[in-house]
Design an enzyme around this catalytic site. Structure first.
Site, PDB file in Angstrom:
ATOM      1  N   GLU A  50       0.841  -1.211   0.000  1.00 10.00           N
ATOM      2  CA  GLU A  50       0.000   0.000   0.000  1.00 10.00           C
ATOM      3  C   GLU A  50       0.871   1.253   0.000  1.00 10.00           C
ATOM      4  O   GLU A  50       1.772   1.406   0.822  1.00 10.00           O
ATOM      5  CB  GLU A  50      -0.949   0.015   1.206  1.00 10.00           C
ATOM      6  CG  GLU A  50      -1.834   1.264   1.187  1.00 10.00           C
ATOM      7  CD  GLU A  50      -3.095   1.152   2.018  1.00 10.00           C
ATOM      8  OE1 GLU A  50      -3.665   0.044   2.080  1.00 10.00           O
ATOM      9  OE2 GLU A  50      -3.500   2.166   2.599  1.00 10.00           O
ATOM     10  N   GLU A  82     -11.342   9.072   3.209  1.00 10.58           N
ATOM     11  CA  GLU A  82     -12.612   8.745   2.584  1.00 10.58           C
ATOM     12  C   GLU A  82     -13.769   9.203   3.468  1.00 10.58           C
ATOM     13  O   GLU A  82     -14.715   9.829   2.991  1.00 10.58           O
ATOM     14  CB  GLU A  82     -12.668   7.236   2.365  1.00 10.58           C
ATOM     15  CG  GLU A  82     -13.943   6.748   1.724  1.00 10.58           C
ATOM     16  CD  GLU A  82     -13.824   5.277   1.374  1.00 10.58           C
ATOM     17  OE1 GLU A  82     -12.951   4.593   1.935  1.00 10.58           O
ATOM     18  OE2 GLU A  82     -14.609   4.823   0.530  1.00 10.58           O
ATOM     19  N   ASP A  86      -2.970  12.055  -2.835  1.00  9.79           N
ATOM     20  CA  ASP A  86      -3.125  13.516  -2.884  1.00  9.79           C
ATOM     21  C   ASP A  86      -3.604  13.909  -4.279  1.00  9.79           C
ATOM     22  O   ASP A  86      -2.956  13.580  -5.271  1.00  9.79           O
ATOM     23  CB  ASP A  86      -1.779  14.179  -2.570  1.00  9.79           C
ATOM     24  CG  ASP A  86      -1.327  13.850  -1.147  1.00  9.79           C
ATOM     25  OD1 ASP A  86      -2.088  14.136  -0.208  1.00  9.79           O
ATOM     26  OD2 ASP A  86      -0.228  13.284  -0.985  1.00  9.79           O
ATOM     27  N   GLU A 110       4.864   5.090   3.508  1.00  4.75           N
ATOM     28  CA  GLU A 110       4.316   6.419   3.844  1.00  4.75           C
ATOM     29  C   GLU A 110       5.499   7.339   4.148  1.00  4.75           C
ATOM     30  O   GLU A 110       6.460   6.920   4.787  1.00  4.75           O
ATOM     31  CB  GLU A 110       3.355   6.295   5.042  1.00  4.75           C
ATOM     32  CG  GLU A 110       2.784   7.583   5.591  1.00  4.75           C
ATOM     33  CD  GLU A 110       2.088   8.446   4.559  1.00  4.75           C
ATOM     34  OE1 GLU A 110       1.076   8.035   4.001  1.00  4.75           O
ATOM     35  OE2 GLU A 110       2.572   9.573   4.316  1.00  4.75           O
TER      36      GLU A 110
HETATM   37  C1  LIG Z   1      -4.606  12.131   1.032  1.00  7.68           C
HETATM   38  S1  LIG Z   1      -3.584  11.096   2.009  1.00  7.68           S
HETATM   39  C2  LIG Z   1      -4.519   9.566   2.085  1.00  7.68           C
HETATM   40  C3  LIG Z   1      -4.093   8.695   3.223  1.00  7.68           C
HETATM   41  C4  LIG Z   1      -4.846   7.339   3.361  1.00  7.68           C
HETATM   42  N1  LIG Z   1      -4.618   6.489   2.206  1.00  7.68           N
HETATM   43  C5  LIG Z   1      -6.323   7.552   3.583  1.00  7.68           C
HETATM   44  O1  LIG Z   1      -7.113   7.289   2.650  1.00  7.68           O
HETATM   45  O2  LIG Z   1      -6.698   8.003   4.678  1.00  7.68           O
HETATM   46  C6  LIG Z   1      -2.258  10.667   0.898  1.00  7.68           C
HETATM   47  C7  LIG Z   1      -1.030  10.125   1.617  1.00  7.68           C
HETATM   48  O3  LIG Z   1      -0.065   9.700   0.659  1.00  7.68           O
HETATM   49  C8  LIG Z   1       1.226   9.994   1.150  1.00  7.68           C
HETATM   50  N2  LIG Z   1       2.130  10.031  -0.018  1.00  7.68           N
HETATM   51  C9  LIG Z   1       2.038  10.839  -1.100  1.00  7.68           C
HETATM   52  N3  LIG Z   1       2.998  10.560  -1.991  1.00  7.68           N
HETATM   53  C10 LIG Z   1       3.731   9.536  -1.458  1.00  7.68           C
HETATM   54  C11 LIG Z   1       4.879   8.821  -1.907  1.00  7.68           C
HETATM   55  N4  LIG Z   1       5.457   9.095  -3.087  1.00  7.68           N
HETATM   56  N5  LIG Z   1       5.372   7.862  -1.117  1.00  7.68           N
HETATM   57  C12 LIG Z   1       4.784   7.564   0.094  1.00  7.68           C
HETATM   58  N6  LIG Z   1       3.702   8.217   0.565  1.00  7.68           N
HETATM   59  C13 LIG Z   1       3.183   9.199  -0.198  1.00  7.68           C
HETATM   60  C14 LIG Z   1       1.048  11.323   1.867  1.00  7.68           C
HETATM   61  O4  LIG Z   1       2.048  11.543   2.844  1.00  7.68           O
HETATM   62  C15 LIG Z   1      -0.335  11.142   2.501  1.00  7.68           C
HETATM   63  O5  LIG Z   1      -0.252  10.627   3.816  1.00  7.68           O
END
Ligand SMILES: C[S@@+](CC[C@H](N)C(=O)[O-])C[C@H]1O[C@@H](n2cnc3c(N)ncnc32)[C@H](O)[C@@H]1O
Length: 244
Positions: A74, A225, A149, A99
Site C-alpha cells: 500500500e 474517505e 493527494d 508512507e
Molecule cells: C490524502 S492522504 C490519504 C491517506 C490514506 N490512504 C487515507 O485514505 O486516509 C495521501 C497520503 O499519501 C502519502 N504520499 C504521497 N505521496 C507519497 C509517496 N510518493 N510515497 C509515500 N507516501 C506518499 C502522503 O504523505 C499522505 O499521507
C-alpha cells in the site's frame, strides 16, 4: 510551477531516465508534523521489528516475513488504520505499507501492535524510490493506492502519482494476475486514473462497465474517505489486473 530541470548527461537507458523524472517531481510535500508522545513511543518500540529501511537492492520478502505468502503493498497509508484492519482481516497475506509522513508511520505501528498484527512491515520513504530499488520485479499480488493527494490545480496535475510511467513501474513489480487497486473521492482524478490506465499496456480493467468497480468488501473506509463522504463527495474505485 517551472518545468523540471533537464538532465545534463545523455540518458543511457530510457527507463532509468523516466524514473529519474518521476523522482524529481514528487507526489508529496513533506509536512514536518509533530509526533505525539504515543507515536514517538511506537516508533521507538516497534520500528526495530516492523520497520524496513530503503535499500538499493530488493528485499527477500520470504526472509523478511519468514514465509511465502501473497504480498500486498500500500502506497500512502496515511495514519494506517485501514491498512492494519486489512492486514488483520487477511492473516494469510503479507502487507507492506509505504508512507512519507512520520506521524502516520508512528500511528500505524502503534495500531498494528494494539491489533496484534504480525503480517505487516512499513517503510518511511518515497514509494517511487522503494518500488524502484527495494521491491523485486514480479513479486506483488496487489498494489493499493487509496485517496492519493489529488493535486487539484491543473498546473499541479503533473505531481499526481498516477502517470504513465508509474503504471509501467507497477506493471514491472506486479506478478501476472496481480491487481492495481486505486480509490479516490475526486472525480477529476478518477477520470485521470482511468485515462492513464486505459492506454497502459499489459493491464485489463476489472470493471464490467470498463470504468469503475464497486468498493470491494475487503477495502475498509479510510480516514480521508470518511472525511470526503461527510462532505458529500462521491468515491470511485478502479481495479486493473496485470495480464502480461
Ligand atoms: C490524502 S492522504 C490519504 C491517506 C490514506 N490512504 C487515507 O485514505 O486516509 C495521501 C497520503 O499519501 C502519502 N504520499 C504521497 N505521496 C507519497 C509517496 N510518493 N510515497 C509515500 N507516501 C506518499 C502522503 O504523505 C499522505 O499521507
Amino acid at each position: 510551477m517551472t518545468h523540471p530541470e533537464q538532465p545534463n548527461t545523455e540518458p543511457q537507458d530510457e527507463e532509468l531516465q523516466e524514473n529519474k523524472y518521476l523522482r524529481r517531481i514528487r507526489s508529496f510535500v513533506l509536512r514536518e508534523g509533530r509526533l505525539t508522545k504515543g507515536q514517538q513511543r511506537s516508533l521507538d518500540l516497534f520500528w526495530p521489528t516492523m520497520g524496513l529501511e530503503h535499500q538499493a537492492t530488493p528485499y527477500d520478502m520470504k526472509a523478511v516475513f519468514g514465509r511465502e505468502a501473497d504480498l500486498v503493498l500500500e502506497i500512502g497509508f496515511g495514519m494506517g488504520k485501514s491498512l492494519v484492519q486489512m492486514a488483520k482481516a487477511a492473516p494469510d497475506k503479507d502487507f507492506i505499507g509505504i508512507e512519507v509522513h512520520k506521524p502516520g508511520v508512528g500511528a500505524c505501528l502503534g495500531e498494528a501492535e494494539t491489533e496484534g498484527v504480525k503480517n505487516l512491515r512499513v517503510f518511511e520513504h518515497d514509494a517511487i524510490e522503494i518500488l524502484n530499488d527495494s521491491i523485486a520485479d514480479n513479486s506483488l499480488s496487489t498494489v493499493q493506492l487509496f485517496f492519493p493527494d489529488p493535486w487539484h490545480k491543473k498546473r499541479h496535475h503533473k505531481r499526481r502519482i498516477v502517470q504513465a510511467e508509474f503504471a509501467r513501474l507497477l506493471r514491472r513489480k506486479l506478478k501476472i494476475g496481480g491487481v492495481f487497486h486505486m480509490a479516490t473521492d475526486w472525480e477529476n482524478y478518477a477520470e485521470h486514473m482511468l485515462e492513464v490506465m486505459k492506454v497502459a499496456e499489459g493491464y485489463s480493467n476489472l470493471s464490467e462497465t470498463n470504468d469503475y468497480v464497486p468498493r470491494p468488501d475487503h477495502r475498509p473506509l479510510t480516514k480521508f474517505e470518511n472525511r470526503g463522504v461527510n462532505l458529500g463527495h462521491g468515491v470511485w474505485d478502479l481495479m486493473f489486473k496485470k495480464v502480461d
